[in-house]
Design an enzyme around this catalytic site. Structure first.
Site, PDB file in Angstrom:
ATOM      1  N   SER A 120      45.797  35.892  36.027  1.00  0.00           N
ATOM      2  CA  SER A 120      45.111  35.155  37.092  1.00  0.00           C
ATOM      3  C   SER A 120      45.613  33.721  37.198  1.00  0.00           C
ATOM      4  O   SER A 120      45.582  32.960  36.228  1.00  0.00           O
ATOM      5  CB  SER A 120      43.600  35.149  36.828  1.00  0.00           C
ATOM      6  OG  SER A 120      42.979  34.281  37.751  1.00  0.00           O
ATOM      7  N   HIS A 149      47.380  37.604  40.127  1.00  0.00           N
ATOM      8  CA  HIS A 149      46.049  37.674  40.720  1.00  0.00           C
ATOM      9  C   HIS A 149      45.672  36.276  41.222  1.00  0.00           C
ATOM     10  O   HIS A 149      45.735  35.313  40.480  1.00  0.00           O
ATOM     11  CB  HIS A 149      45.062  38.160  39.658  1.00  0.00           C
ATOM     12  CG  HIS A 149      43.674  38.386  40.156  1.00  0.00           C
ATOM     13  ND1 HIS A 149      43.304  39.510  40.869  1.00  0.00           N
ATOM     14  CD2 HIS A 149      42.548  37.634  40.046  1.00  0.00           C
ATOM     15  CE1 HIS A 149      42.013  39.441  41.169  1.00  0.00           C
ATOM     16  NE2 HIS A 149      41.538  38.307  40.679  1.00  0.00           N
ATOM     17  N   ASP A 205      42.813  34.008  42.840  1.00  0.00           N
ATOM     18  CA  ASP A 205      41.367  33.917  43.048  1.00  0.00           C
ATOM     19  C   ASP A 205      41.036  32.846  44.080  1.00  0.00           C
ATOM     20  O   ASP A 205      41.140  31.649  43.799  1.00  0.00           O
ATOM     21  CB  ASP A 205      40.676  33.568  41.724  1.00  0.00           C
ATOM     22  CG  ASP A 205      40.614  34.764  40.795  1.00  0.00           C
ATOM     23  OD1 ASP A 205      40.133  35.819  41.234  1.00  0.00           O
ATOM     24  OD2 ASP A 205      41.054  34.641  39.638  1.00  0.00           O
ATOM     25  N   MET A 260      38.274  30.980  46.186  1.00  0.00           N
ATOM     26  CA  MET A 260      36.825  30.724  46.146  1.00  0.00           C
ATOM     27  C   MET A 260      36.469  29.645  47.165  1.00  0.00           C
ATOM     28  O   MET A 260      37.179  28.644  47.270  1.00  0.00           O
ATOM     29  CB  MET A 260      36.432  30.216  44.760  1.00  0.00           C
ATOM     30  CG  MET A 260      36.835  31.139  43.635  1.00  0.00           C
ATOM     31  SD  MET A 260      36.300  30.433  42.067  1.00  0.00           S
ATOM     32  CE  MET A 260      36.987  31.625  40.928  1.00  0.00           C
ATOM     33  N   HIS A 263      42.193  37.894  45.706  1.00  0.00           N
ATOM     34  CA  HIS A 263      40.785  38.239  45.533  1.00  0.00           C
ATOM     35  C   HIS A 263      39.970  37.177  46.257  1.00  0.00           C
ATOM     36  O   HIS A 263      39.901  36.038  45.817  1.00  0.00           O
ATOM     37  CB  HIS A 263      40.493  38.261  44.011  1.00  0.00           C
ATOM     38  CG  HIS A 263      39.068  38.460  43.658  1.00  0.00           C
ATOM     39  ND1 HIS A 263      38.581  38.213  42.389  1.00  0.00           N
ATOM     40  CD2 HIS A 263      37.999  38.891  44.389  1.00  0.00           C
ATOM     41  CE1 HIS A 263      37.290  38.481  42.344  1.00  0.00           C
ATOM     42  NE2 HIS A 263      36.913  38.881  43.546  1.00  0.00           N
ATOM     43  N   MET A 280      36.811  35.502  47.187  1.00  0.00           N
ATOM     44  CA  MET A 280      35.390  35.277  46.882  1.00  0.00           C
ATOM     45  C   MET A 280      34.865  34.287  47.911  1.00  0.00           C
ATOM     46  O   MET A 280      34.581  33.122  47.608  1.00  0.00           O
ATOM     47  CB  MET A 280      35.256  34.734  45.441  1.00  0.00           C
ATOM     48  CG  MET A 280      35.535  35.810  44.402  1.00  0.00           C
ATOM     49  SD  MET A 280      35.913  35.089  42.796  1.00  0.00           S
ATOM     50  CE  MET A 280      37.679  34.861  42.994  1.00  0.00           C
ATOM     51  N   MET A 336      34.145  44.109  39.276  1.00  0.00           N
ATOM     52  CA  MET A 336      33.954  42.813  38.605  1.00  0.00           C
ATOM     53  C   MET A 336      33.196  43.040  37.300  1.00  0.00           C
ATOM     54  O   MET A 336      32.105  43.602  37.297  1.00  0.00           O
ATOM     55  CB  MET A 336      33.156  41.851  39.495  1.00  0.00           C
ATOM     56  CG  MET A 336      33.886  41.324  40.712  1.00  0.00           C
ATOM     57  SD  MET A 336      35.504  40.577  40.376  1.00  0.00           S
ATOM     58  CE  MET A 336      35.065  39.267  39.227  1.00  0.00           C
ATOM     59  N   ASP A 353      38.214  43.061  36.561  1.00  0.00           N
ATOM     60  CA  ASP A 353      38.428  41.603  36.575  1.00  0.00           C
ATOM     61  C   ASP A 353      37.291  40.892  35.868  1.00  0.00           C
ATOM     62  O   ASP A 353      36.134  40.961  36.305  1.00  0.00           O
ATOM     63  CB  ASP A 353      38.517  41.158  38.049  1.00  0.00           C
ATOM     64  CG  ASP A 353      38.795  39.672  38.223  1.00  0.00           C
ATOM     65  OD1 ASP A 353      39.027  38.974  37.221  1.00  0.00           O
ATOM     66  OD2 ASP A 353      38.783  39.224  39.387  1.00  0.00           O
TER      67      ASP A 353
HETATM   68  C1  DX5 Z   1      36.385  35.273  38.198  1.00  0.00           C
HETATM   69  C2  DX5 Z   1      37.772  35.583  38.731  1.00  0.00           C
HETATM   70  C3  DX5 Z   1      38.667  36.142  37.711  1.00  0.00           C
HETATM   71  C4  DX5 Z   1      38.994  35.216  36.569  1.00  0.00           C
HETATM   72  C5  DX5 Z   1      39.364  36.051  35.389  1.00  0.00           C
HETATM   73  O1  DX5 Z   1      35.655  34.727  39.221  1.00  0.00           O
HETATM   74  O2  DX5 Z   1      37.674  36.537  39.776  1.00  0.00           O
HETATM   75  O3  DX5 Z   1      39.855  36.662  38.288  1.00  0.00           O
HETATM   76  O4  DX5 Z   1      40.002  34.304  36.845  1.00  0.00           O
HETATM   77  O5  DX5 Z   1      39.482  35.220  34.301  1.00  0.00           O
HETATM   78  P1  DX5 Z   1      39.240  35.716  32.806  1.00  0.00           P
HETATM   79  O6  DX5 Z   1      40.260  36.767  32.521  1.00  0.00           O
HETATM   80  O7  DX5 Z   1      39.453  34.457  32.039  1.00  0.00           O
HETATM   81  O8  DX5 Z   1      37.825  36.243  32.724  1.00  0.00           O
HETATM   82 ZN    ZN Z   2      39.558  37.592  40.429  1.00  0.00          ZN
END
Ligand code: DX5
Ligand code: ZN
Length: 223
Positions: A10, A35, A37, A39, A68, A70, A139, A177
Protein backbone atom coordinates in the site's frame (compact mmCIF):
# COMPACT_ATOMS: atom_id res chain seq x y z
CA UNK A 1 -6.44 -25.37 -7.10
CA UNK A 2 -4.51 -22.98 -9.37
CA UNK A 3 -4.76 -19.82 -7.35
CA UNK A 4 -2.02 -17.24 -7.82
CA UNK A 5 -0.89 -15.16 -4.82
CA UNK A 6 -0.81 -11.42 -5.45
CA UNK A 7 0.93 -9.08 -3.01
CA UNK A 8 -0.17 -5.44 -3.23
CA UNK A 9 1.90 -3.13 -1.01
CA UNK A 10 0.00 0.00 0.00
CA UNK A 11 1.27 3.38 -1.14
CA UNK A 12 -0.12 4.88 2.07
CA UNK A 13 2.84 3.49 4.01
CA UNK A 14 5.50 4.59 1.49
CA UNK A 15 7.98 7.39 2.17
CA UNK A 16 6.79 10.21 -0.10
CA UNK A 17 10.17 11.90 0.20
CA UNK A 18 11.66 9.00 -1.74
CA UNK A 19 8.70 7.72 -3.70
CA UNK A 20 10.74 6.88 -6.80
CA UNK A 21 13.11 4.67 -4.78
CA UNK A 22 10.28 3.05 -2.82
CA UNK A 23 8.33 2.15 -5.96
CA UNK A 24 11.45 0.80 -7.68
CA UNK A 25 12.18 -1.26 -4.57
CA UNK A 26 8.66 -2.77 -4.64
CA UNK A 27 9.04 -3.74 -8.28
CA UNK A 28 12.44 -5.32 -7.64
CA UNK A 29 11.01 -7.10 -4.63
CA UNK A 30 8.41 -8.82 -6.78
CA UNK A 31 5.27 -6.95 -5.71
CA UNK A 32 2.37 -7.70 -8.04
CA UNK A 33 0.32 -4.52 -7.68
CA UNK A 34 0.57 -1.13 -6.01
CA UNK A 35 -2.44 -0.53 -3.76
CA UNK A 36 -3.49 3.13 -3.82
CA UNK A 37 -5.66 4.26 -0.91
CA UNK A 38 -7.75 7.28 -1.83
CA UNK A 39 -9.46 8.91 1.18
CA UNK A 40 -11.70 11.97 1.13
CA UNK A 41 -11.99 12.85 4.83
CA UNK A 42 -15.76 12.26 4.60
CA UNK A 43 -16.28 8.54 4.00
CA UNK A 44 -13.30 7.90 6.28
CA UNK A 45 -11.79 10.20 8.92
CA UNK A 46 -8.57 10.78 6.98
CA UNK A 47 -7.37 12.46 3.80
CA UNK A 48 -4.81 10.97 1.45
CA UNK A 49 -4.35 11.66 -2.25
CA UNK A 50 -6.05 11.78 -5.63
CA UNK A 51 -5.52 11.82 -9.39
CA UNK A 52 -2.28 13.80 -9.31
CA UNK A 53 -0.53 11.19 -7.18
CA UNK A 54 -1.96 8.33 -9.27
CA UNK A 55 -0.56 10.04 -12.35
CA UNK A 56 2.86 10.41 -10.72
CA UNK A 57 2.91 6.74 -9.68
CA UNK A 58 2.05 5.74 -13.24
CA UNK A 59 5.23 7.45 -14.45
CA UNK A 60 7.34 5.81 -11.71
CA UNK A 61 6.23 2.16 -11.85
CA UNK A 62 4.97 -0.51 -14.19
CA UNK A 63 3.02 -2.15 -11.38
CA UNK A 64 -0.75 -2.13 -11.94
CA UNK A 65 -2.39 0.57 -9.82
CA UNK A 66 -5.06 -0.96 -7.58
CA UNK A 67 -7.09 2.07 -6.53
CA UNK A 68 -9.22 1.73 -3.39
CA UNK A 69 -11.67 4.62 -3.20
CA UNK A 70 -12.68 5.41 0.37
CA UNK A 71 -14.82 8.32 -0.77
CA UNK A 72 -18.44 9.33 -1.07
CA UNK A 73 -19.82 9.65 -4.61
CA UNK A 74 -16.94 7.60 -6.06
CA UNK A 75 -18.22 7.88 -9.65
CA UNK A 76 -17.18 11.56 -9.64
CA UNK A 77 -13.56 10.39 -9.79
CA UNK A 78 -13.78 7.58 -12.33
CA UNK A 79 -12.82 9.57 -15.43
CA UNK A 80 -9.92 11.43 -13.88
CA UNK A 81 -8.52 8.34 -12.17
CA UNK A 82 -8.70 6.26 -15.35
CA UNK A 83 -7.01 9.08 -17.24
CA UNK A 84 -4.33 9.22 -14.53
CA UNK A 85 -3.58 5.52 -15.00
CA UNK A 86 -5.71 3.51 -12.56
CA UNK A 87 -5.91 -0.18 -13.49
CA UNK A 88 -8.50 -1.24 -10.92
CA UNK A 89 -11.16 0.94 -9.32
CA UNK A 90 -12.66 -0.47 -6.16
CA UNK A 91 -15.55 1.34 -4.52
CA UNK A 92 -17.27 0.86 -1.18
CA UNK A 93 -20.79 -0.57 -1.30
CA UNK A 94 -21.67 1.76 1.61
CA UNK A 95 -21.03 4.72 -0.73
CA UNK A 96 -22.56 3.15 -3.84
CA UNK A 97 -26.37 2.97 -3.89
CA UNK A 98 -26.20 2.09 -7.59
CA UNK A 99 -23.43 -0.45 -7.38
CA UNK A 100 -24.38 -2.30 -10.57
CA UNK A 101 -24.34 0.89 -12.62
CA UNK A 102 -21.03 1.97 -11.12
CA UNK A 103 -19.41 -1.42 -11.73
CA UNK A 104 -20.57 -1.35 -15.35
CA UNK A 105 -19.27 2.19 -15.75
CA UNK A 106 -15.79 1.20 -14.56
CA UNK A 107 -15.76 -1.68 -17.02
CA UNK A 108 -16.84 0.62 -19.85
CA UNK A 109 -13.87 2.82 -19.02
CA UNK A 110 -11.61 -0.19 -19.48
CA UNK A 111 -10.49 -0.81 -15.90
CA UNK A 112 -11.10 -3.70 -13.52
CA UNK A 113 -14.22 -3.09 -11.43
CA UNK A 114 -13.98 -3.83 -7.72
CA UNK A 115 -16.36 -3.61 -4.80
CA UNK A 116 -15.46 -3.56 -1.14
CA UNK A 117 -17.22 -3.66 2.21
CA UNK A 118 -16.46 -2.43 5.69
CA UNK A 119 -16.12 -5.09 8.40
CA UNK A 120 -19.69 -4.47 9.63
CA UNK A 121 -21.28 -4.66 6.17
CA UNK A 122 -23.03 -7.84 5.08
CA UNK A 123 -21.82 -9.80 2.06
CA UNK A 124 -25.42 -9.84 0.85
CA UNK A 125 -24.75 -6.31 -0.49
CA UNK A 126 -22.57 -7.81 -3.24
CA UNK A 127 -24.32 -11.10 -3.98
CA UNK A 128 -26.41 -9.69 -6.88
CA UNK A 129 -23.38 -8.23 -8.66
CA UNK A 130 -20.91 -11.03 -7.86
CA UNK A 131 -20.86 -12.28 -11.45
CA UNK A 132 -20.09 -8.79 -12.76
CA UNK A 133 -17.18 -8.01 -10.46
CA UNK A 134 -13.53 -8.26 -11.43
CA UNK A 135 -12.51 -7.96 -7.80
CA UNK A 136 -14.10 -8.28 -4.38
CA UNK A 137 -12.20 -6.67 -1.52
CA UNK A 138 -12.85 -7.69 2.06
CA UNK A 139 -11.80 -5.02 4.57
CA UNK A 140 -10.18 -6.66 7.56
CA UNK A 141 -9.88 -3.35 9.44
CA UNK A 142 -12.14 -0.31 9.56
CA UNK A 143 -10.76 1.78 6.70
CA UNK A 144 -8.99 5.09 7.23
CA UNK A 145 -5.54 4.29 8.54
CA UNK A 146 -2.63 1.96 7.93
CA UNK A 147 -1.09 -0.10 10.69
CA UNK A 148 -4.29 -1.31 12.37
CA UNK A 149 -4.88 -4.73 13.90
CA UNK A 150 -6.46 -7.45 11.72
CA UNK A 151 -10.05 -8.27 12.75
CA UNK A 152 -10.08 -12.09 13.23
CA UNK A 153 -13.73 -12.54 12.08
CA UNK A 154 -12.55 -11.46 8.62
CA UNK A 155 -11.30 -14.98 7.96
CA UNK A 156 -14.83 -16.43 8.11
CA UNK A 157 -16.08 -13.55 5.99
CA UNK A 158 -13.48 -14.33 3.33
CA UNK A 159 -14.65 -17.97 3.30
CA UNK A 160 -18.27 -16.85 2.83
CA UNK A 161 -17.20 -14.41 0.11
CA UNK A 162 -15.42 -17.28 -1.66
CA UNK A 163 -18.68 -19.26 -1.61
CA UNK A 164 -20.66 -16.36 -3.04
CA UNK A 165 -18.15 -15.87 -5.87
CA UNK A 166 -18.05 -19.59 -6.64
CA UNK A 167 -21.86 -19.89 -6.61
CA UNK A 168 -22.08 -16.99 -9.07
CA UNK A 169 -19.31 -18.59 -11.16
CA UNK A 170 -17.55 -15.25 -10.82
CA UNK A 171 -13.95 -14.93 -11.92
CA UNK A 172 -13.44 -12.03 -9.51
CA UNK A 173 -10.21 -11.84 -7.55
CA UNK A 174 -10.72 -11.97 -3.78
CA UNK A 175 -8.59 -9.36 -2.03
CA UNK A 176 -8.10 -8.63 1.66
CA UNK A 177 -6.96 -5.32 3.12
CA UNK A 178 -5.89 -4.37 6.63
CA UNK A 179 -3.50 -5.86 9.14
CA UNK A 180 -2.05 -8.37 6.70
CA UNK A 181 1.23 -9.75 8.02
CA UNK A 182 3.02 -13.10 8.33
CA UNK A 183 0.72 -13.96 11.25
CA UNK A 184 -2.54 -13.31 9.38
CA UNK A 185 -1.99 -13.94 5.67
CA UNK A 186 -2.05 -17.76 5.62
CA UNK A 187 -5.49 -18.01 7.24
CA UNK A 188 -6.85 -15.59 4.63
CA UNK A 189 -5.27 -17.59 1.82
CA UNK A 190 -6.71 -20.83 3.20
CA UNK A 191 -10.14 -19.17 3.40
CA UNK A 192 -9.95 -18.39 -0.31
CA UNK A 193 -8.33 -14.97 -0.75
CA UNK A 194 -5.74 -14.53 -3.50
CA UNK A 195 -4.73 -10.87 -3.34
CA UNK A 196 -3.23 -9.28 -0.24
CA UNK A 197 -2.74 -5.61 0.57
CA UNK A 198 0.16 -5.01 2.91
CA UNK A 199 1.16 -1.56 4.12
CA UNK A 200 2.82 -1.61 7.48
CA UNK A 201 4.11 -5.19 7.15
CA UNK A 202 6.14 -4.36 4.05
CA UNK A 203 7.23 -0.79 4.73
CA UNK A 204 8.15 -1.19 8.38
CA UNK A 205 10.17 -4.35 7.69
CA UNK A 206 13.97 -4.10 7.88
CA UNK A 207 14.08 -5.63 4.42
CA UNK A 208 10.82 -4.86 2.57
CA UNK A 209 11.77 -6.97 -0.45
CA UNK A 210 12.36 -10.01 1.75
CA UNK A 211 9.05 -9.31 3.48
CA UNK A 212 7.16 -9.46 0.17
CA UNK A 213 8.78 -12.85 -0.48
CA UNK A 214 8.01 -14.01 3.06
CA UNK A 215 4.34 -13.05 2.77
CA UNK A 216 4.06 -14.94 -0.50
CA UNK A 217 5.82 -17.94 1.00
CA UNK A 218 3.34 -18.06 3.91
CA UNK A 219 0.63 -18.78 1.32
CA UNK A 220 2.70 -21.24 -0.73
CA UNK A 221 3.33 -23.32 2.40
CA UNK A 222 -0.40 -23.71 2.76
CA UNK A 223 -1.23 -24.36 -0.90
C1 DX5 B 1 -6.89 1.16 5.34
C2 DX5 B 1 -6.34 1.03 3.94
C3 DX5 B 1 -5.32 -0.03 3.81
C4 DX5 B 1 -4.06 0.21 4.60
C5 DX5 B 1 -3.43 -1.12 4.87
O1 DX5 B 1 -7.79 2.19 5.35
O2 DX5 B 1 -7.39 0.71 3.04
O3 DX5 B 1 -5.02 -0.30 2.45
O4 DX5 B 1 -3.15 1.05 3.98
O5 DX5 B 1 -2.39 -0.93 5.74
P1 DX5 B 1 -1.88 -2.06 6.74
O6 DX5 B 1 -1.40 -3.20 5.90
O7 DX5 B 1 -0.79 -1.35 7.46
O8 DX5 B 1 -3.04 -2.44 7.62
ZN1 ZN C 1 -6.85 -0.06 0.99
Amino acid sequence: MARKVRIAPSLLSADFGKLREDLAMLEEGGADWLHVDVMDGVFVPNLSFGAKVIETCKTLTKLPLDCHLMVVEPEKYFDSFVKAGADTITIHVEAAPHLHRQVMRSKELGVKAGATLNPSTSLETVREVAADLDLLLIMSVNPGFGGQRFIPASVQKIARAREILDEARSGALLEVDGGIARETIAACWRAGADTFVAGNAVFSAKDPKAEIRALRACCAEQA
